[in-house]
Scaffold this active site. Structure first.
Site, short mmCIF file in Angstrom:
data_model
loop_
_atom_site.label_atom_id
_atom_site.label_comp_id
_atom_site.label_asym_id
_atom_site.label_seq_id
_atom_site.Cartn_x
_atom_site.Cartn_y
_atom_site.Cartn_z
N GLU A 6 2.48 4.69 -4.21
CA GLU A 6 2.47 5.60 -5.39
C GLU A 6 3.82 6.29 -5.57
O GLU A 6 4.16 6.55 -6.72
CB GLU A 6 1.34 6.62 -5.22
CG GLU A 6 -0.05 6.03 -5.30
CD GLU A 6 -0.43 5.17 -4.09
OE1 GLU A 6 0.13 5.43 -3.01
OE2 GLU A 6 -1.26 4.28 -4.23
N ASP A 56 0.86 -1.19 0.00
CA ASP A 56 0.00 0.00 0.00
C ASP A 56 0.90 1.24 0.00
O ASP A 56 2.11 1.15 0.21
CB ASP A 56 -0.89 -0.04 1.25
CG ASP A 56 -1.91 1.08 1.25
OD1 ASP A 56 -2.26 1.57 0.17
OD2 ASP A 56 -2.34 1.47 2.36
N ASP A 61 -9.08 3.54 -1.91
CA ASP A 61 -10.01 3.99 -0.87
C ASP A 61 -11.33 4.49 -1.43
O ASP A 61 -11.58 5.70 -1.48
CB ASP A 61 -9.34 5.06 -0.01
CG ASP A 61 -8.14 4.50 0.73
OD1 ASP A 61 -8.02 3.26 0.82
OD2 ASP A 61 -7.32 5.30 1.21
C1 GLC Z 1 -4.68 3.39 2.91
C2 GLC Z 1 -5.17 2.14 2.18
C3 GLC Z 1 -6.18 1.43 3.03
C4 GLC Z 1 -5.56 1.09 4.38
C5 GLC Z 1 -5.05 2.35 5.05
C6 GLC Z 1 -4.29 2.05 6.32
O1 GLC Z 1 -5.69 4.30 3.04
O2 GLC Z 1 -5.68 2.45 0.93
O3 GLC Z 1 -6.65 0.27 2.40
O4 GLC Z 1 -6.50 0.46 5.19
O5 GLC Z 1 -4.18 3.04 4.17
O6 GLC Z 1 -3.20 1.24 6.08
#
Ligand code: GLC
Length: 817
Positions: free
Chosen positions: A408, A405, A482
């Site tokens: 980017e 995650d 998200d």
């Molecule tokens: C980001 C991710 C989400 C995750 C959060 C905390 O917002 O897209 O899926 O739960 O970070 O790690």
């Protein structure tokens, strides 16, 4: 008092800046450069490389020589086209392969691509350099042209009238139609009319722009930095385009079967106790589940490759119990490494010189969950390897899946990402972050995938990623970031994931139930019904939102979730088959109707229905308190999955769909392979293969065929031929049907399976009096316990035959009364 700055030239209309636009200009000469051809213009040049009959690359450049380097997205085919002719006339330079002619106009270096009969496929106007704004070109756009692909974007299936930027961006909100850049960047577009088209892939990992909005009869493609390196991919069919695009950028590896199961996540399951409780609840409630995710709270103050000693005091113990329950763990791993002199990963990163630096030499720091953090430079092979090795921390616990995650990379600052002047070492070819931005996430997932693969003793890894670039399918499944618990976001996921499929990414899906905001029982029920037919199925929700586990909204919603997730598990053989096809051909698992019915104008922008493979049509309900919806059935006959009604296609129908019912239609004559209901991929239940034939007929010309691919579901042994292909066939004889099956690649995987079933669902003849020669009628209980025989169930409209499986296959005769 003012200083000289007051009369800075930038403040004046007469800035003195020259109009910086330059085009290729008129033709100067044609050169051959190895296998490539260079068409030089007065002020800019086009270099051509013909890679196959249906694929060529154009690099636009100024100066002496083109830059033929590619990004890691691309594996160019070797060998060249079957034949290539090159001709120079007074007006043009003309290249021709067996499939296309490419005509470069000598007056301005505009490029026209035609088919061998001279029909125009594409026209590119002179490439234009726009000073600091980059380089781009315009393309002719007919009134009837639609646009597909472009990866993860909001909006409808057809991207005509849209304008997008590719710049991987962490967009917490809003995911609305006008958002131009999301987490992934796939600079690939398919302009198509009447189902025929071509593909254009701009292989540039900096900022790229695709504008199908601003002009009435042209669309434009451009990049802000780097080289204008464009691949033309011939069609004409969409399937050919997708298959050729994925031959160029790579195809998904077959994932482990467990990754196709139901996944449960939340930001965050806070403690080891909570995780175990959750796993037990799934088993107690008989809701199948393969994976629980650990979000950022499992870590010690968000340090990657650690567990929080208070919340997760005994990861080994937790993993042991989870293994017994058949639940796997997929932990999150973000790229940001906490700046902490006492933290070994940070120390190693600094000592080993693995972190991104500014040109001036300082490590680049930015803020993310752990606070001030440094970022590994995944463009450097040595660093990618180091990162991969660190995953030993997880694999030694029995973890084989990782969730990438914030890659980017996302940072908590105004630009939302790394400074553009950070330098990536890029294996001796340093470039700025501005030039490589969109590759960062993919290279992280590549490092993760390869690191896991090396440590799993031949087991297939699973990586889930948020960010990516073209080719990401080779390393990771993708979830769409998200979203929110909005009905609109449920609807938006359909065209988004469909276009990802057309962009080479078959393994994708949204957070089911929605991530941010608060879901409702109805939304969760409807979204799960739909989600079980998406390639990737995970329920995930954000901190401070209402709980979203299947049982959070009472028994009615829980029962709906149980039934549909159970259906996904029963359909797993079919789903896995589609994944195998996608891995082999690049064609998506989840498809727009457009892919199968390209000439039907009703489906050119159909964004609220989709197909699973070729034969299953899914029409979700996207509104609360709604029991009906219009469904478009394309040509042919479609069987209502629930009632068996045979419906003539080529028209709209009104489907009755109370909350527990997802409108679902199967093409008449199609076969769906099912297996027993399992609670997880390794559930040791009695195995059988069941071929569900929909709308069978006894007519002598009726044939239904299915080839079921099976392997061990976990290892790479299939690459060495360790797989079975079980071919099943139902053929009308006039007086009944012959059902037969055979193993085409030996019978290794299915060696311990005792029975094969055929289920004729809703045949078009009366079932009363039907019988199977040589077999006796049995009861449903006997069927379930593995007895050989058949059941005629006129109330359900089906005939079920259970036969002894054998390596040589078998044959049965169904007589009808
Ligand atoms: C980001 C991710 C989400 C995750 C959060 C905390 O917002 O897209 O899926 O739960 O970070 O790690």
């Amino acid at each position: 008092m003012e200083g000289s700055e007051a009369i800075h030239p930038d403040k004046s209309a007469e800035s003195g800046a020259l109009e910086a636009r330059v085009t290729t200009g008129p033709f100067r000469k044609l050169e051959k450069d190895g296998e490539a051809y260079i068409v030089r213009g007065e002020t800019g040049c086009l270099a051509f490389r013909f890679l196959t009959d249906d694929l060529f690359r154009i690099v636009a450049f100024r100066g002496e020589a083109p830059d033929w380097r590619t990004t890691p997205a691309v594996e160019e085919p070797q060998g060249g086209p079957g034949a290539l002719t090159v001709e120079e006339t007074e007006d043009a330079v003309r290249f021709a392969t067996g499939s296309v002619a490419v005509i470069v106009d000598k007056s301005d270096l505009a490029v026209t691509v035609t088919n061998p009969e001279g029909g125009r496929i594409m026209r590119q106007e002179p490439v234009q350099w726009n000073g600091k704004a980059g380089v781009g070109a315009a393309y002719a756009m007919a009134e009837e042209t639609h646009f597909y692909g472009l990866g993860e974007k909001t909006g409808f299936l057809d991207k005509r009238g849209e304008k997008y930027t590719n710049w991987n961006t962490d967009v917490y909100a809003p995911h609305v139609p006008e958002i131009e850049a999301l987490y992934q960047s796939i600079p690939f577009v398919i302009p198509a009319a009447g189902g025929n088209g071509y593909g254009l892939f701009l292989d540039n990992p900096g900022r790229t722009d695709f504008d199908m909005r601003s002009e009435a009869d042209r669309f434009t493609i451009g990049c802000s930095t780097g080289s204008f390196s464009l691949y033309f991919i011939n069609g004409p069919s969409l399937k050919q385009i997708v298959s050729r695009y994925t031959a160029l950028t790579g195809r998904m590896e077959l994932p482990p079967k467990w990754a196709l199961g139901y996944h449960q996540s939340r930001y965050s399951y806070m403690t080891q106790q909570e995780v175990l409780e959750l796993a037990r609840t799934f088993r107690e409630k008989h809701i199948p589940c393969d994976v629980i995710y650990l979000d950022i709270h499992y870590m010690d103050e968000y340090r990657v490759f650690t567990f929080d000693p208070a919340r997760f005091p005994d990861p080994e113990g937790m993993m042991r119990e989870l293994r017994e329950l058949g639940v796997r763990i997929v932990p999150i791993v973000d790229p940001g490494v906490k700046k902490d002199a006492k933290y070994p990963i940070y120390q190693e990163g600094v000592r080993g010189d693995h972190f991104c630096r500014k040109l001036e030499g300082d490590i680049y720091f930015g803020d993310v969950w752990p606070g001030t953090s440094a970022f590994p430079d995944f463009t450097e092979e040595r660093t990618a390897k180091w990162w991969g090795e660190k995953h030993e921390f997880y694999t030694k616990l029995g973890i084989s899946g990782i969730w990438n995650d914030m890659n980017e990379p996302a940072l908590f600052n105004e630009s939302k990402t790394m400074d553009l002047d950070v330098i990536h070492r890029n294996n001796g070819n340093p470039l700025t972050h501005e030039e490589l931005h969109n590759l960062y996430g993919m290279l992280m997932s590549k490092a993760t995938y390869e690191g896991l693969a090396e440590r799993l003793g031949g087991q297939r890894p699973f990586v889930l990623t948020r960010a990516g670039y073209a080719g990401i399918q080779r390393y990771a499944a993708v979830w769409t970031g998200d979203n929110r618990s909005f009905w609109e976001h449920m609807a938006l996921a359909v065209p988004m994931v469909l276009n990802m499929g057309l962009s080479g990414i078959p393994f994708a899906g949204p957070d089911v139930g929605g991530f941010a905001h608060h879901t409702s029982g109805q939304l969760l029920a409807r979204w799960t019904q739909m989600g079980v037919f998406f390639p990737y199925l995970r329920n995930h929700s954000a901190i401070q939102t209402v709980r979203q586990e299947p049982w959070s909204f009472g028994p009615e919603v829980e029962a709906i979730v149980r039934e549909y997730v159970g259906m996904r598990y029963r359909w797993m053989p079919h789903l896995y088959n589609l994944f195998r096809d996608a891995a082999e051909t690049g064609l998506p698992v989840m498809r727009p109707l457009l892919l199968e019915y390209p000439a039907d104008p009703n489906v050119a922008n159909l964004s609220d229905q989709f197909l699973l493979g070729e034969d299953v049509l899914v029409a979700p309900v996207f509104r609360p308190d709604t029991d009906y919806r219009a469904v478009y059935l394309p040509e042919g006959v479609w069987i209502d999955y629930w009632t068996g009604e045979a419906l003539e296609g080529g028209r709209h129908i009104l489907a009755h769909a109370p909350l527990e019912k997802l409108p679902l239609y199967i093409r008449k004559g199609a076969v769906i392979a099912e297996g027993p209901l399992k609670q997880h991929a390794d559930d040791p239940v009695r195995e059988y293969a069941e071929f569900n034939v929909y709308g069978a007929s006894a007519a002598a010309d009726f044939r239904a065929d299915y080839a079921l691919y099976e392997d061990d579901g976990t290892s790479f042994a299939y690459r060495e031929g360790e797989f079975d292909v079980l071919r099943a066939n139902a053929a009308g004889t006039g007086a009944g049907l012959t059902l037969s099956w055979s193993y085409e690649n030996g019978c290794r995987i299915a060696a311990n399976r005792k029975t094969v079933r055929f289920r004729l669902r809703y045949p078009d003849f009366a079932l009363g009096g039907a019988a199977v020669e040589g077999l006796a009628a049995i009861t449903p209980e006997q069927l379930a316990s593995g007895a050989i025989g058949y059941i005629v169930d006129t109330a359900c409209g089906e005939l079920i035959v259970q036969a002894a499986d054998a390596p040589q296959g078998g044959r049965l005769a169904v007589r009808i009364g």
